[in-house]
Design a protein around this motif. Structure first.
Motif, PDB file in Angstrom:
ATOM      1  N   CYS A 139      -4.901 -69.179 -21.628  1.00  0.00           N
ATOM      2  CA  CYS A 139      -3.856 -68.145 -21.562  1.00  0.00           C
ATOM      3  C   CYS A 139      -2.669 -68.672 -20.746  1.00  0.00           C
ATOM      4  O   CYS A 139      -2.850 -69.307 -19.707  1.00  0.00           O
ATOM      5  CB  CYS A 139      -4.427 -66.885 -20.912  1.00  0.00           C
ATOM      6  SG  CYS A 139      -3.179 -65.622 -20.597  1.00  0.00           S
TER       7      CYS A 139
ATOM      8  N   PHE B 235      -0.462 -67.062 -18.933  1.00  0.00           N
ATOM      9  CA  PHE B 235       0.103 -66.191 -17.902  1.00  0.00           C
ATOM     10  C   PHE B 235      -0.466 -66.478 -16.503  1.00  0.00           C
ATOM     11  O   PHE B 235      -0.014 -67.375 -15.829  1.00  0.00           O
ATOM     12  CB  PHE B 235      -0.036 -64.728 -18.316  1.00  0.00           C
ATOM     13  CG  PHE B 235       0.746 -64.409 -19.573  1.00  0.00           C
ATOM     14  CD1 PHE B 235       2.118 -64.489 -19.590  1.00  0.00           C
ATOM     15  CD2 PHE B 235       0.092 -64.067 -20.749  1.00  0.00           C
ATOM     16  CE1 PHE B 235       2.850 -64.220 -20.742  1.00  0.00           C
ATOM     17  CE2 PHE B 235       0.807 -63.788 -21.904  1.00  0.00           C
ATOM     18  CZ  PHE B 235       2.195 -63.868 -21.903  1.00  0.00           C
ATOM     19  N   CYS B 236      -1.470 -65.748 -16.069  1.00  0.00           N
ATOM     20  CA  CYS B 236      -1.786 -65.826 -14.634  1.00  0.00           C
ATOM     21  C   CYS B 236      -2.751 -66.959 -14.283  1.00  0.00           C
ATOM     22  O   CYS B 236      -3.303 -67.635 -15.149  1.00  0.00           O
ATOM     23  CB  CYS B 236      -2.311 -64.486 -14.126  1.00  0.00           C
ATOM     24  SG  CYS B 236      -4.079 -64.242 -14.284  1.00  0.00           S
TER      25      CYS B 236
ATOM     26  N   GLY C 185      -6.648 -68.302 -15.609  1.00  0.00           N
ATOM     27  CA  GLY C 185      -6.940 -69.394 -16.548  1.00  0.00           C
ATOM     28  C   GLY C 185      -7.998 -69.034 -17.579  1.00  0.00           C
ATOM     29  O   GLY C 185      -8.938 -69.804 -17.823  1.00  0.00           O
ATOM     30  N   CYS C 186      -7.836 -67.875 -18.207  1.00  0.00           N
ATOM     31  CA  CYS C 186      -8.808 -67.456 -19.227  1.00  0.00           C
ATOM     32  C   CYS C 186      -8.724 -68.368 -20.445  1.00  0.00           C
ATOM     33  O   CYS C 186      -7.631 -68.679 -20.934  1.00  0.00           O
ATOM     34  CB  CYS C 186      -8.523 -66.019 -19.657  1.00  0.00           C
ATOM     35  SG  CYS C 186      -8.755 -64.826 -18.334  1.00  0.00           S
TER      36      CYS C 186
ATOM     37  N   LEU D 297     -10.510 -60.963 -21.608  1.00  0.00           N
ATOM     38  CA  LEU D 297      -9.053 -61.134 -21.541  1.00  0.00           C
ATOM     39  C   LEU D 297      -8.446 -59.826 -21.062  1.00  0.00           C
ATOM     40  O   LEU D 297      -9.000 -58.760 -21.304  1.00  0.00           O
ATOM     41  CB  LEU D 297      -8.459 -61.457 -22.917  1.00  0.00           C
ATOM     42  CG  LEU D 297      -8.756 -62.812 -23.548  1.00  0.00           C
ATOM     43  CD1 LEU D 297      -8.070 -62.888 -24.906  1.00  0.00           C
ATOM     44  CD2 LEU D 297      -8.290 -63.951 -22.663  1.00  0.00           C
ATOM     45  N   CYS D 298      -7.269 -59.901 -20.436  1.00  0.00           N
ATOM     46  CA  CYS D 298      -6.542 -58.674 -20.110  1.00  0.00           C
ATOM     47  C   CYS D 298      -5.507 -58.414 -21.202  1.00  0.00           C
ATOM     48  O   CYS D 298      -5.378 -59.174 -22.161  1.00  0.00           O
ATOM     49  CB  CYS D 298      -5.898 -58.774 -18.729  1.00  0.00           C
ATOM     50  SG  CYS D 298      -4.381 -59.749 -18.695  1.00  0.00           S
TER      51      CYS D 298
ATOM     52  N   GLY E  26      -3.147 -61.409 -21.999  1.00  0.00           N
ATOM     53  CA  GLY E  26      -3.759 -62.495 -22.749  1.00  0.00           C
ATOM     54  C   GLY E  26      -4.074 -62.092 -24.182  1.00  0.00           C
ATOM     55  O   GLY E  26      -3.919 -62.879 -25.114  1.00  0.00           O
TER      56      GLY E  26
ATOM     57  N   PRO F 146      -6.093 -59.660 -13.660  1.00  0.00           N
ATOM     58  CA  PRO F 146      -6.987 -58.589 -14.135  1.00  0.00           C
ATOM     59  C   PRO F 146      -8.403 -59.052 -14.458  1.00  0.00           C
ATOM     60  O   PRO F 146      -9.362 -58.304 -14.203  1.00  0.00           O
ATOM     61  CB  PRO F 146      -6.281 -58.083 -15.394  1.00  0.00           C
ATOM     62  CG  PRO F 146      -4.846 -58.480 -15.225  1.00  0.00           C
ATOM     63  CD  PRO F 146      -4.867 -59.772 -14.478  1.00  0.00           C
ATOM     64  N   VAL F 147      -8.557 -60.236 -14.988  1.00  0.00           N
ATOM     65  CA  VAL F 147      -9.924 -60.661 -15.314  1.00  0.00           C
ATOM     66  C   VAL F 147     -10.694 -61.006 -14.036  1.00  0.00           C
ATOM     67  O   VAL F 147     -11.885 -60.683 -13.910  1.00  0.00           O
ATOM     68  CB  VAL F 147      -9.911 -61.821 -16.334  1.00  0.00           C
ATOM     69  CG1 VAL F 147     -11.281 -62.478 -16.447  1.00  0.00           C
ATOM     70  CG2 VAL F 147      -9.473 -61.287 -17.706  1.00  0.00           C
TER      71      VAL F 147
END
Ligand code: SF4
Length: 701
Positions: free
Chosen positions: A15, A17-18, A21-22, A48-49, A52, A196-197
């Protein structure tokens, strides 16, 4: 989402974004990402949030830059004045040949005059290999260290304190280690919105009976899961944390054996803490002595405690002191280097850990090796087949902007950063960018920063890249291209390589794996991590052998400091840079929202995310709104000593009555017009989390 037959190909990546690291699987049909699924990475286990899962379609947005652009000779004066749907008023399309030739010629002319005319901002949105090449471009090409990136604006103070006291800037334990914790502290972080995850692991921890202590001036979402919620006064972190440690000392709850074996400077810390009694600190931090005592006992008596922190801790002029306190708290209770224990600054951007590790920092070469050390520079010059470069620490993000404003820096190469939105006192930053003789911007959209560019180089989104990224857990993962960049846009590393060749550097990389191989020559953190292993594995550095998946917990057998011991550094109470007064009676703090990512350049172009959160907004306590005669949903005016914005007001009971929270993703009401550029003296991080502000009803609204 569709069934298994409704796509042409699937590609595994990470992912964009944050810092969690999903891992994701990108389902592609007709050359476009159609949907995204979470897959089984160690940081997300399939989860995932909303960002993602639904925030991927920005990569196909019609505003993507597809051709190199050169500012027109007759363009209006530089400013935030370009319509992203009609670039012709300010820029003309160019071939790559023309744009690169012009960029290189003008960079070399500035260098000839004085190499320090040129500075660079790399990006935590790029890969490790791209970050490495970017810092090498400035150091080898211009012989100085004036290169930085957004870590300066998020966790620079945390990294400064960690390097000072434990010898390493990365986390000592992964967030998944909460599985083995009894007590967890989350301070100055809002993981439900920003990680979020990771927050799902924290919630699971509380469900199985773990004690969660949340500390934050805002009543962040995790309070609903907390055993203790300490909603302390903004800027009073040190007084609260020192009071908690005072109790641990007074009641002799500390771990003497751990302190004796693994730390230094305990006597000074102990002595320093004696003045910070709960009774003395309560009026400053706003937390009752009983609760301070309870929290001290809960944390100190736990078998294993983990401390997480975010930018509520780091973005203060005393951000380094805040982190020093957290490190001391973990050390005195023996909570480093064992299962369920540790120190974990939750990293913001998806590759801010990796970009920092790769040397995109003005004082450090890759792996936090000092630019001031002659032997270290010699090692790099040997690998780079290069002449020596400066042994002086380079300028940081805000210092570079100040020097540009003063006319001492005349040219900048900016890769994927958006200082025209992200810097504090952003009108000052924009004025500085407007003064530059040469600004080369390499990005995927015409960002607010690109509005000021002379040359724009169309680059690649993460789902178009090949390389590696490193998440908040120190986990190195491969990213792979699911789709090709649109039009003539190129992968960032290829652009930097060509520009380097054109300014005369001896670069001959033809594949990104060669860059990774070169990084391994100087970065011990990558020992035993090979490109081949990364094809199928996520590896947590350090990895002790070619079969070791990596160490989730570090420093159980000593610290990477000269004598193997960690250090206590006492912290004193330093008030915020500007106190509220009659003219600016309230306190502003800024941050992110669940749906929008940083300056909004990606998420505001993602349909679902923009539909959920389309308008600039700020949050105040409903009682404050009522007192001022403001209805939720009404436009209000916010003013600080730097400027003023008009923005929609929302009611949020979790906000203290003298505070306003402003997300910084919205250009139409840019929060950073308001923020204070005063910096922490160690981490050089601005005080985004505290500005004196005036809130007004707009009478004719
Ligand atoms: Fe992406 Fe972070 Fe959400 Fe995971 S938690 S899907 S990395 S934004």
């Amino acid at each position: 989402q569709g069934d298994s037959k409704d796509y042409d190909s699937e590609t595994e990546s990470v992912c964009p974004f944050c810092g969690v690291g999903c891992k994701v699987s990108l389902k592609v049909k007709d050359g476009k990402v159609k949907y995204v699924e979470g897959i089984n990475g160690p940081a997300n286990e399939g989860r995932l949030c909303v960002k993602g899962r639904f925030g991927f379609d920005y990569i196909h947005h019609p505003h993507r830059l597809t051709k190199p652009l050169i500012r027109r000779d007759d363009a209006p004066a530089k400013g935030l004045n370009v319509d992203p749907g009609n670039l012709d008023t300010h820029f003309r399309e160019a071939t790559w040949e023309e744009a690169m030739d012009l960029a290189a010629t003008r960079l070399m002319a500035l260098r000839e005059d004085d190499p320090r005319n040129v500075a660079g901002f790399g990006s935590a949105k790029c890969t490790n290999e791209e970050a490495y090449l970017f810092q090498k471009f400035i150091r080898q090409g211009f012989k100085h260290n004036n290169v930085d990136h957004c870590t300066r604006l998020c966790h620079a103070s945390s990294v400064a304190a960690l390097i000072e006291n434990v010898g390493s800037g990365a986390v000592t334990a992964t967030f998944n280690e909460v599985e083995n914790s009894d007590v967890v502290i989350i301070i100055g972080a809002n993981p439900i919105e920003n990680h979020p995850v990771a927050a799902t692991y924290f919630k699971q921890f509380t469900k199985r009976g773990g004690k969660l202590i949340v500390m934050d001036p805002r009543g962040v979402g995790m309070r609903k899961f907390a055993t203790e919620m300490l909603q302390f006064r903004p800027g009073a972190d040190v007084s609260m944390l020192n009071a908690i440690m005072n109790v641990i000392v007074e009641e002799e709850l500390y771990d003497s054996q751990y302190i004796h074996t693994w730390t230094e400077n305990w006597a000074a810390e102990k002595e320093h803490l004696s003045q910070f009694t709960p009774e003395a600190m309560a009026p400053i931090c706003g937390i009752e002595p009983d609760q301070l005592r309870r929290v001290a006992r809960t944390f100190a008596q736990a078998k294993a405690g983990l401390i997480f922190w975010g930018m509520g801790v780091s973005q203060h002029i005393h951000g380094t002191d805040n982190s020093r306190c957290l490190i001391s708290l973990a050390l005195m209770t023996g909570n480093v280097g064992k299962p369920g224990a540790g120190l974990h600054p939750l990293r913001g951007q998806n590759n801010v850990q990796g970009a920092s590790d790769a040397g995109l920092i003005p004082m450090f070469l890759p792996d936090y090796q000092s630019v001031m050390d002659d032997d270290i520079r010699a090692k790099f010059n040997n690998v780079w087949n290069s002449e020596d470069f400066s042994n002086e620490k380079g300028l940081t993000v805000t210092e570079i902007i100040d020097q540009a404003y003063a006319g001492n820096i005349k040219g900048m190469y900016i890769q994927g950063e958006n200082p025209a939105m992200s810097d504090p006192d952003v009108n000052h930053a924009r004025a500085a960018l407007a003064k530059l003789d040469l600004m080369i911007v390499q990005d995927i959209f015409l960002t607010e920063t690109a509005n000021y560019a002379d040359i724009i180089l169309p680059a690649s989104a993460l789902y178009e890249k090949n390389g590696t990224v490193s998440n908040t857990n120190r986990q190195v993962q491969r990213v792979r291209p699911a789709v090709t960049p649109p039009g003539e846009a190129r992968e960032d590393w290829k652009i930097t390589v060509e520009l380097a060749q054109r300014i005369g550097l001896n670069w001959d990389y033809t594949d990104v794996s060669q860059v990774f191989a070169e990084m391994k020559l100087t970065m011990a953190s990558l020992d035993n991590i090979t490109w081949e292993r990364l094809e199928t594995e996520t590896i947590t550095y350090p990895s002790l052998s070619e079969t070791d998946p990596g160490q989730a917990i570090v420093f159980g057998d000593g610290f990477p400091r000269a004598d193997g011991r960690a250090r206590f550094t006492p912290a004193s109470v330093i008030p915020p840079d500007e106190a509220p007064d009659d003219e600016y009676p309230m306190i502003a703090t800024t941050g992110r929202q669940l749906e929008h990512w940083h300056t909004g350049s990606m998420t505001r172009r993602a349909k679902v995310l923009d539909a959920v959160e389309p308008e600039a907004n700020c949050s105040l306590n409903p009682r404050t709104l009522k007192l001022m005669g403001i209805e939720p949903g009404e436009m209000i005016r916010l003013t600080t000593r730097r400027g003023s914005i008009e923005i929609m007001a929302r009611a949020d009971r979790a906000i203290a009555e003298d505070m306003v929270f402003i997300p910084f993703a919205y250009v139409e009401a840019a929060a950073n017009i308001l923020t204070n550029s005063a910096i922490d003296p160690f981490g050089k991080i601005p005080e985004f989390k505290f500005s004196a502000i005036r809130v007004e009803k707009i009478e004719d609204a």
